[in-house]
Design an enzyme around this catalytic site. Structure first.
Site, mmCIF file in Angstrom:
data_model
loop_
_atom_site.group_PDB
_atom_site.id
_atom_site.type_symbol
_atom_site.label_atom_id
_atom_site.label_comp_id
_atom_site.label_asym_id
_atom_site.label_seq_id
_atom_site.Cartn_x
_atom_site.Cartn_y
_atom_site.Cartn_z
ATOM 1 C CD1 TRP A 1 -2.173 -2.072 2.022
ATOM 2 C CD2 TRP A 1 -2.942 -1.271 0.082
ATOM 3 N NE1 TRP A 1 -3.175 -2.902 1.592
ATOM 4 C CE2 TRP A 1 -3.664 -2.427 0.403
ATOM 5 C CE3 TRP A 1 -3.253 -0.599 -1.111
ATOM 6 C CZ2 TRP A 1 -4.676 -2.936 -0.406
ATOM 7 C CZ3 TRP A 1 -4.256 -1.096 -1.912
ATOM 8 C CH2 TRP A 1 -4.962 -2.254 -1.550
ATOM 9 C CG PHE B 1 4.469 6.312 15.113
ATOM 10 C CD1 PHE B 1 3.931 5.603 14.058
ATOM 11 C CD2 PHE B 1 4.591 5.662 16.330
ATOM 12 C CE1 PHE B 1 3.510 4.278 14.200
ATOM 13 C CE2 PHE B 1 4.167 4.343 16.496
ATOM 14 C CZ PHE B 1 3.629 3.661 15.425
ATOM 15 C CD GLU C 1 -0.820 8.358 6.086
ATOM 16 O OE1 GLU C 1 -0.060 8.130 7.040
ATOM 17 O OE2 GLU C 1 -0.435 8.488 4.916
HETATM 18 P P1 TGC Z 1 4.793 2.733 20.921
HETATM 19 O O1 TGC Z 1 5.444 1.452 20.520
HETATM 20 O O2 TGC Z 1 4.407 2.904 22.324
HETATM 21 O O3 TGC Z 1 5.640 3.981 20.538
HETATM 22 C C1 TGC Z 1 6.729 3.837 19.776
HETATM 23 C C2 TGC Z 1 7.485 5.143 19.806
HETATM 24 O O4 TGC Z 1 6.803 6.045 18.936
HETATM 25 C C3 TGC Z 1 6.458 7.223 19.676
HETATM 26 N N1 TGC Z 1 5.197 7.662 19.126
HETATM 27 C C4 TGC Z 1 5.070 8.783 18.430
HETATM 28 N N2 TGC Z 1 5.963 9.733 18.108
HETATM 29 C C5 TGC Z 1 5.509 10.764 17.373
HETATM 30 N N3 TGC Z 1 4.234 10.858 16.966
HETATM 31 C C6 TGC Z 1 3.320 9.928 17.263
HETATM 32 N N4 TGC Z 1 2.079 10.035 16.807
HETATM 33 C C7 TGC Z 1 3.725 8.826 18.023
HETATM 34 N N5 TGC Z 1 3.114 7.712 18.476
HETATM 35 C C8 TGC Z 1 4.013 7.023 19.156
HETATM 36 C C9 TGC Z 1 6.375 6.770 21.110
HETATM 37 O O5 TGC Z 1 6.535 7.863 21.962
HETATM 38 C C10 TGC Z 1 7.541 5.822 21.165
HETATM 39 O O6 TGC Z 1 8.724 6.595 21.179
HETATM 40 P P2 TGC Z 1 10.002 6.088 21.974
HETATM 41 O O7 TGC Z 1 11.063 7.097 21.664
HETATM 42 O O8 TGC Z 1 9.599 6.048 23.417
HETATM 43 O O9 TGC Z 1 10.322 4.726 21.437
HETATM 44 O O10 TGC Z 1 3.652 2.889 20.002
HETATM 45 P P3 TGC Z 1 2.291 3.365 20.471
HETATM 46 O O11 TGC Z 1 1.790 2.365 21.439
HETATM 47 O O12 TGC Z 1 2.347 4.783 20.936
HETATM 48 O O13 TGC Z 1 1.500 3.273 19.133
HETATM 49 C C11 TGC Z 1 0.691 2.207 18.872
HETATM 50 C C12 TGC Z 1 -0.204 2.647 17.716
HETATM 51 C C13 TGC Z 1 -1.203 1.549 17.456
HETATM 52 C C14 TGC Z 1 -0.933 3.911 18.116
HETATM 53 C C15 TGC Z 1 0.683 2.894 16.512
HETATM 54 O O14 TGC Z 1 1.320 1.709 16.188
HETATM 55 C C16 TGC Z 1 -0.067 3.410 15.300
HETATM 56 O O15 TGC Z 1 -0.275 4.610 15.154
HETATM 57 N N6 TGC Z 1 -0.446 2.509 14.383
HETATM 58 C C17 TGC Z 1 -1.023 2.914 13.118
HETATM 59 C C18 TGC Z 1 0.038 2.883 12.087
HETATM 60 C C19 TGC Z 1 -0.386 3.587 10.832
HETATM 61 O O16 TGC Z 1 -0.969 4.657 10.842
HETATM 62 N N7 TGC Z 1 -0.031 3.020 9.691
HETATM 63 C C20 TGC Z 1 -0.339 3.582 8.411
HETATM 64 C C21 TGC Z 1 0.916 3.853 7.670
HETATM 65 S S1 TGC Z 1 0.614 4.489 6.125
HETATM 66 C C22 TGC Z 1 1.781 3.724 5.105
HETATM 67 O O17 TGC Z 1 2.695 3.085 5.438
HETATM 68 C C23 TGC Z 1 1.635 3.977 3.717
HETATM 69 S S2 TGC Z 1 2.116 5.571 3.463
HETATM 70 C C24 TGC Z 1 0.760 6.244 2.763
HETATM 71 C C25 TGC Z 1 0.860 6.068 1.289
HETATM 72 O O18 TGC Z 1 1.931 5.715 0.779
HETATM 73 O O19 TGC Z 1 -0.163 6.322 0.593
#
Ligand code: TGC
Length: 387
Positions: A165, A239, A366
Site C-alpha cells: 500500500w 510516526f 494513516e
Molecule cells: P509505541 O510502541 O508505544 O511507541 C513507539 C514510539 O513512537 C512514539 N510515538 C510517536 N511519536 C511521534 N508521533 C506519534 N504520533 C507517536 N506515536 C508514538 C512513542 O513515543 C515511542 O517513542 P520512543 O522514543 O519512546 O520509542 O507505540 P504506540 O503504542 O504509541 O503506538 C501504537 C499505535 C497503534 C498507536 C501505533 O502503532 C499506530 O499509530 N499505528 C497505526 C500505524 C499507521 O498509521 N499506519 C499507516 C501507515 S501508512 C503507510 O505506510 C503507507 S504511506 C501512505 C501512502 O503511501 O499512501
C-alpha cells in the site's frame, strides 16, 4: 455579506489575507486542471503525473518545510491547500501528502545534510518523486511487528523484505524505507533504481483510482552506510511523519465533503420532482443542513488544529481527534449527498460517490478509525488498550 450556504459561521473571517490568497490560487488550479479531467483519470485509473511539476511550481510540495527549495508555509496554509486539492480528488491530495508530509518530511526531520541537499530541492520542484514505506503485507496498524530487515554488511546495509500500500512507489525516484535493525527500527533512503528494489502497482482498486499504491519487494538491496537516516531510531521516526500526513488529511477530508455538499445543493435546487425542487422537501433540507453542520464543525476542528500546530502546541492525540472525526463525517456527508442525486449519483457525472469511495481509503490509511479511537481512549483514560 456572508453567504450562509457556503460559509455559515463566517469561518473565512478567521483566515488571513495570505491564507485566503493561497486558497484562491489552489482552488483555481483545481478548477482548471483537476475538475475537467478527474472523471477520466478515475475511470481509467490514471495518476496524472503531468501535474507533479505544476504542483511544484505552485509551491505545494513540501510547502510546510523550510529551506532546500521548500515553501516555508504555515501549517494552516498547508491544510488549506490540502482541503482545496481534496475537493478535486483525494488521489491528488494523497500525492501531495506522500511527497511532502511523508517522504520529504522524513528527510527534512531525520536526514543528513547530504540527504537534504541531494533530494529536497528536486522533490520540492516536482522533478523527483518520493514514497514512504512503512506498512507491510502483515503489518498495517501494528508497524512494530514489521518483517523488513536491514543488516549491517561491512560499511553498508542490506535490505530484505516487503511493503504494501505504498503510494507512488512505482513512479518514485526515492523511497524512505523503514526496517528493523539490531538497534531498532531505522529509516533508509533508497534510490528506487537500486538492484533488488521492485515496486508493482496494486490493480483493481475501487477507491483512490486516480492515484497509485504499490507492493514493494526488496531482495538483497545493497545500500551504502550513508543511506540510513541518522537522526532517529525507533517508531518515533515514522510516526512523526505520519503526524504530518494525518494533519493534512483532517483538512483534506472536509474539502471532499464540501465538494459533495455543493454539488448536491445545486442539484437539489434545480431538479424537480412532484412539481417542485428537491430542495423544497423537508427531508432534503434536513440532509443539507446536517451536511452544513458537520462541514462547518469539521473545518473549525481543522483550523484550530492548524493554529495549535503553528504555535508548536499540537499533540499527536489531537491530530487523532481531527482525523477520526473529519474523515468519518466526510464519508457520511458524501454518502448522504449521493442519496439526493438518486440514481444519477452512481455515475461519475457527480462527485459524491467518487469522494465517498476515496474516503474509504482515507479512513483506513494513516491510522484506521479504530486506531485513532484507541489513541484518544488512551489519552483520556491513561490506559493503553492495544498492547
Ligand atoms: P509505541 O510502541 O508505544 O511507541 C513507539 C514510539 O513512537 C512514539 N510515538 C510517536 N511519536 C511521534 N508521533 C506519534 N504520533 C507517536 N506515536 C508514538 C512513542 O513515543 C515511542 O517513542 P520512543 O522514543 O519512546 O520509542 O507505540 P504506540 O503504542 O504509541 O503506538 C501504537 C499505535 C497503534 C498507536 C501505533 O502503532 C499506530 O499509530 N499505528 C497505526 C500505524 C499507521 O498509521 N499506519 C499507516 C501507515 S501508512 C503507510 O505506510 C503507507 S504511506 C501512505 C501512502 O503511501 O499512501
Amino acid at each position: 455579506m456572508i453567504d450562509l450556504a457556503t460559509d455559515y459561521l463566517d469561518i473565512d473571517s478567521l483566515l488571513s489575507h495570505q491564507e485566503l490568497d493561497l486558497r484562491s490560487q489552489v482552488r483555481q488550479f483545481v478548477d482548471d486542471r483537476i475538475r475537467p479531467n478527474i472523471n477520466a483519470w478515475y475511470e481509467d485509473a490514471v495518476f496524472p503525473q503531468d501535474l507533479v511539476k505544476e504542483m511544484g511550481i505552485l509551491g505545494l510540495l513540501g510547502m510546510h518545510l523550510t529551506g532546500y527549495g521548500c515553501g516555508g508555509r504555515s501549517a494552516v496554509e498547508y491544510g488549506i491547500a490540502a482541503m482545496e486539492l481534496e475537493a478535486g480528488d483525494s488521489g491528488i491530495r494523497t500525492f501531495v501528502s506522500v511527497q511532502g508530509s511523508l517522504a520529504m518530511s522524513a528527510i527534512a526531520k531525520f536526514g543528513s545534510e547530504e540527504h537534504k541537499r541531494q533530494w529536497l530541492p528536486g522533490m520540492a520542484a516536482g522533478e523527483l518523486i518520493g514514497c514512504f514505506g512503512l506498512t507491510e503485507p502483515t503489518a498495517g496498524s501494528d508497524p512494530a511487528n514489521m518483517l523488513t530487515r536491514a543488516e549491517r554488511v561491512g560499511q553498508g546495509w542490506v535490505l530484505n523484505g516487503a511493503k504494501r500500500w505504498i503510494g507512488l512507489a512505482s513512479i518514485a525516484d526515492v523511497a524512505i524505507i523503514w526496517a528493523a535493525t539490531d538497534d531498532g527500527i531505522r529509516g533508509f533512503v533508497v534510490p528506487t533504481d537500486t538492484e533488488g528494489f521492485v515496486a508493482t502497482p496494486i490493480p483493481e482498486k475501487l477507491s483512490m483510482r486516480a492515484s497509485i499504491q504499490c507492493d514493494i519487494t526488496m531482495e538483497n538491496v545493497q545500500l551504502p552506510g550513508t543511506a540510513v537516516l541518522p537522526e532517529v531510531t525507533g517508531l518515533r521516526g515514522p510516526f512523526s511523519c505520519l503526524n504530518e500526513a494525518r494533519y493534512g488529511i483532517l483538512w483534506g477530508a472536509m474539502g471532499a465533503a464540501r465538494d459533495a455538499y455543493q454539488t448536491v445543493l445545486a442539484y437539489a435546487n434545480q431538479r424537480t420532482q412532484f412539481g417542485k425542487p428537491l430542495a423544497s422537501f423537508q427531508l432534503t433540507q434536513q440532509k443539507l443542513v446536517d451536511m452544513v453542520l458537520e462541514i462547518q464543525k469539521g473545518t473549525l476542528v481543522a483550523l484550530q488544529t492548524g493554529r495549535l500546530k503553528d504555535s508548536g502546541r499540537l499533540r499527536p492525540e489531537q491530530i487523532s481527534f481531527g482525523k477520526l472525526n473529519n474523515v468519518r463525517q466526510a464519508i457520511e456527508i458524501c454518502r448522504s449527498a449521493r442519496t439526493i442525486l438518486g440514481g444519477n449519483g452512481i455515475t461519475l457525472e457527480y462527485s459524491p460517490l467518487r469522494h465517498a469511495n476515496n474516503l474509504e481509503s482515507v479512513r483506513t490509511y494513516e491510522g484506521t478509525d479504530e486506531i485513532h479511537t484507541l489513541i484518544m481512549g488512551r489519552a483520556i483514560t491513561g490506559i493503553q488498550s492495544f498492547s
